[in-house]
Design a protein around this motif. Sequence first.
Motif, mmCIF file in Angstrom:
data_model
loop_
_atom_site.group_PDB
_atom_site.id
_atom_site.type_symbol
_atom_site.label_atom_id
_atom_site.label_comp_id
_atom_site.label_asym_id
_atom_site.label_seq_id
_atom_site.Cartn_x
_atom_site.Cartn_y
_atom_site.Cartn_z
ATOM 1 N N ARG A 32 1.142 -1.423 0.261
ATOM 2 C CA ARG A 32 0.053 0.098 0.340
ATOM 3 C C ARG A 32 0.670 0.640 0.111
ATOM 4 N NH1 ARG A 32 -5.034 -1.661 3.989
ATOM 5 N NH2 ARG A 32 -5.577 -4.015 2.993
ATOM 6 N N TYR A 33 2.323 1.002 -1.141
ATOM 7 C CA TYR A 33 2.727 2.243 -0.940
ATOM 8 C C TYR A 33 3.198 3.080 -1.587
ATOM 9 C CZ TYR A 33 7.559 4.775 -1.868
ATOM 10 O OH TYR A 33 8.611 5.559 -1.503
ATOM 11 N N TYR A 34 2.691 4.176 -1.875
ATOM 12 C CA TYR A 34 2.123 5.570 -2.627
ATOM 13 C C TYR A 34 3.771 5.730 -3.140
ATOM 14 C CZ TYR A 34 1.700 9.891 -4.960
ATOM 15 O OH TYR A 34 1.903 10.744 -6.111
ATOM 16 N N GLU A 35 3.788 5.304 -4.372
ATOM 17 C CA GLU A 35 4.993 5.423 -5.244
ATOM 18 C C GLU A 35 5.216 6.849 -6.434
ATOM 19 O OE1 GLU A 35 8.496 5.588 -6.790
ATOM 20 O OE2 GLU A 35 8.702 3.939 -5.794
ATOM 21 N N PRO A 36 6.649 7.818 -5.245
ATOM 22 C CA PRO A 36 6.650 9.022 -6.152
ATOM 23 C C PRO A 36 6.832 9.231 -7.737
ATOM 24 C CG PRO A 36 7.549 9.479 -4.626
ATOM 25 C CD PRO A 36 7.260 7.663 -4.766
ATOM 26 N N SER A 37 7.185 8.204 -8.087
ATOM 27 C CA SER A 37 8.367 8.071 -8.575
ATOM 28 C C SER A 37 7.222 8.110 -10.105
ATOM 29 C CB SER A 37 9.256 7.102 -9.217
ATOM 30 O OG SER A 37 10.485 6.904 -10.010
ATOM 31 N N MET A 38 6.858 9.361 -11.353
ATOM 32 C CA MET A 38 6.694 9.481 -12.402
ATOM 33 C C MET A 38 7.309 7.731 -12.931
ATOM 34 S SD MET A 38 4.456 11.199 -12.518
ATOM 35 C CE MET A 38 3.542 11.576 -14.450
ATOM 36 N N GLU A 39 8.073 7.699 -13.364
ATOM 37 C CA GLU A 39 9.007 6.717 -13.930
ATOM 38 C C GLU A 39 8.658 5.436 -13.551
ATOM 39 O OE1 GLU A 39 11.349 9.034 -13.019
ATOM 40 O OE2 GLU A 39 11.485 10.066 -14.532
ATOM 41 N N LEU A 40 7.931 5.124 -12.645
ATOM 42 C CA LEU A 40 7.770 3.940 -11.550
ATOM 43 C C LEU A 40 6.218 4.533 -11.225
ATOM 44 C CD1 LEU A 40 10.438 2.774 -8.843
ATOM 45 C CD2 LEU A 40 9.895 2.423 -10.978
ATOM 46 N N ASN A 41 5.301 5.107 -11.832
ATOM 47 C CA ASN A 41 4.269 5.651 -11.189
ATOM 48 C C ASN A 41 3.451 6.744 -12.547
ATOM 49 O OD1 ASN A 41 1.418 5.147 -10.337
ATOM 50 N ND2 ASN A 41 2.254 6.298 -7.971
ATOM 51 N N ALA A 42 3.116 6.498 -13.444
ATOM 52 C CA ALA A 42 3.138 7.464 -14.364
ATOM 53 C C ALA A 42 1.364 7.816 -14.086
ATOM 54 C CB ALA A 42 3.158 7.076 -15.992
#
Length: 644
Positions: free
Chosen positions: A416-426
């Motif tokens: 349930r981790y919000y991934e801030p990286s646009m590369e990993l989480n567009a």
Amino acid sequence: MRKTFFTLIALLLSLTTVNAQMLTPDGSITVTRQHTAVINKHMAPAMGPNRIAMDADERIMGYYDSDEMGTNALGLNGSGQFKAGVEFTKAQIGHFVGGQITKVRFALGELIGASKVSVYKVALESGEMTLMSEEAVASTQKGWNDVTLTTPVAVEDGVDYLICYDFTSVPGKYPLVVDQDVNPGGAVDGGCLMYGNLGEGGEGWYNFGTQYGNFCIQAVVKGGSFPDEDITISSFTSSKFVQAGQNIAYSYRIKNNGNNIPSAYTIDVMLDNNVIATAETPVALTNSPQTVNGNATIPADAASGKHTLAVKVTKINGQAPTEYTEDDIAGMDVSVYAESMLRQKNLVEQFTSTKCTYCPLADPVLQKLSDMRGDIIIVAHHNKIPAAGDPMICDDALAISDMFNMSGNPSGMFNRYYEPSMELNADQTLTLGLGYNSQYVDLAAEMLNQVVENSNSVPAFANINIKTEYNESTRELSVEVYGSGVSEFKDYVGEDAALSVFLTEDGIQAAQTGGSRDEIHDNVMRKALSDAFGSAINWDGNTYSNKYTITLDSSWKPENMHVVAFINRPVTDNSAMSDVWINNAETCKLGESITAGIEAPITDKGTGVEVERYTVDGRKISKPVKGLNIVKMSDGRTIKVIVK
């Protein structure tokens, strides 16, 4: 940037191909909502941000000033001609007074053919609207549509501006992209306006408030009343936790907001207003925001507990700024900790359905990820997307899917981790798409493995042990989940931290759309022994114990079932996506027990995660076994762990 779950019960009833019906003001024509997720995200460049061409003295004016766009789209269930618009108020206009609106851009989730852009001036007292400029758009495209105005519009003080585009409504189409996810301030009243005949109210402008987000509409303004030198910092992100004396990574957005672009500037990194690092001109500024990444060392004598980590503009061309300094600083709370526990397992929650054509694509990706790590627990939440009829749906799994599933099926959450990286989480959502064709399986697994690694930047502050007893004659199952936490657990994870305990089953045969009539389904969520979103942890000092009893359904096969337990932040309708993370997880088969928690907290300065595990005789293992385990960490440490 605070990202919330919108009004979850209202909006997240069903996403993607199931449309949540929302009433307009008079209830005649309804608005439908659909997520714009696509299969194979890597193959969807048309929906990615594109840069608008701007002159040196032009800037983007809007609810947000980047090239990102929202990931949700709206449509109407009625046919007709309509306008979608936003109202730009004093909050958005600011220093743009004195400039000219030269371009307009709007984002679409589907083609709408020809359109027209209109710019109205709105008198504040009377609300009277005056058409200032309009521009025909011969054809449209998915993503941003950039339109240059033949007649620029002067930006005046004391008025608002309404900018809109025309579209033809076709039932079942979702062209109107909204930006509640990417707008840092959340939805704004006046950000979702629609003109047309929506029922009893007749033809006119309708304000849909904040429930859907803001339409993705921006203006480009040339000139304005900006100061000569000004820099804006925003969207600061960092790890939530760090040990004293260790490095912490951070990122922020920066742009020039003055008439002149500075050739040099200084950024100070501060912990509680004390400078711990300095960066000289980390990036050449432009009038568009850019992302800056950096690292700083937390002082070795930093006290345990919450601190404020921030970046601040302290010099522009060698001089300390004295005007418009309110946006020269951005930061967030971080916690410095002294001790942590070993992370036992990582939880992947899969959203799937037997009615979903693309859901079988997720299985090879998750299998590859499991093969790579050996510490993955999968729980498959079956739901009603795109249609009802999945025989493995249970109320608890459906509630979790309704709350979290923002990317449609197939998708998943990773601790349930919000991934801030646009590369990993567009898409910048909590759930990540899992529907990858076979040629992308290895790449997808590597990407998701990085997300799991990033989620482990949040240390485990409690361990989890599971004891189960199963009575074959009565089919009664007793479960005790127990363990210990670090002394400051409640400071780090919260007084309201929750324990979630699920039952899953493997080997269930059911026909799968897009797969086999005899498809075998594993990791199926059967029931939550706790509340679906977790129950209070029964602490006694630094130890806890929660007990549960259930009589198994006659259709369940206990030999194929597991207990899954995890400690998580509480989940409510108003939870921020960055604040629902899982702190530790463990699993065992029914009738068995596992004592995987280490004897004492880790108190050294390492911040790594487990990468390899061995028995005392040097045999590599993929999960804890009874006896002495030798655990190698990603930061180079080797830890001895007693597994009872």
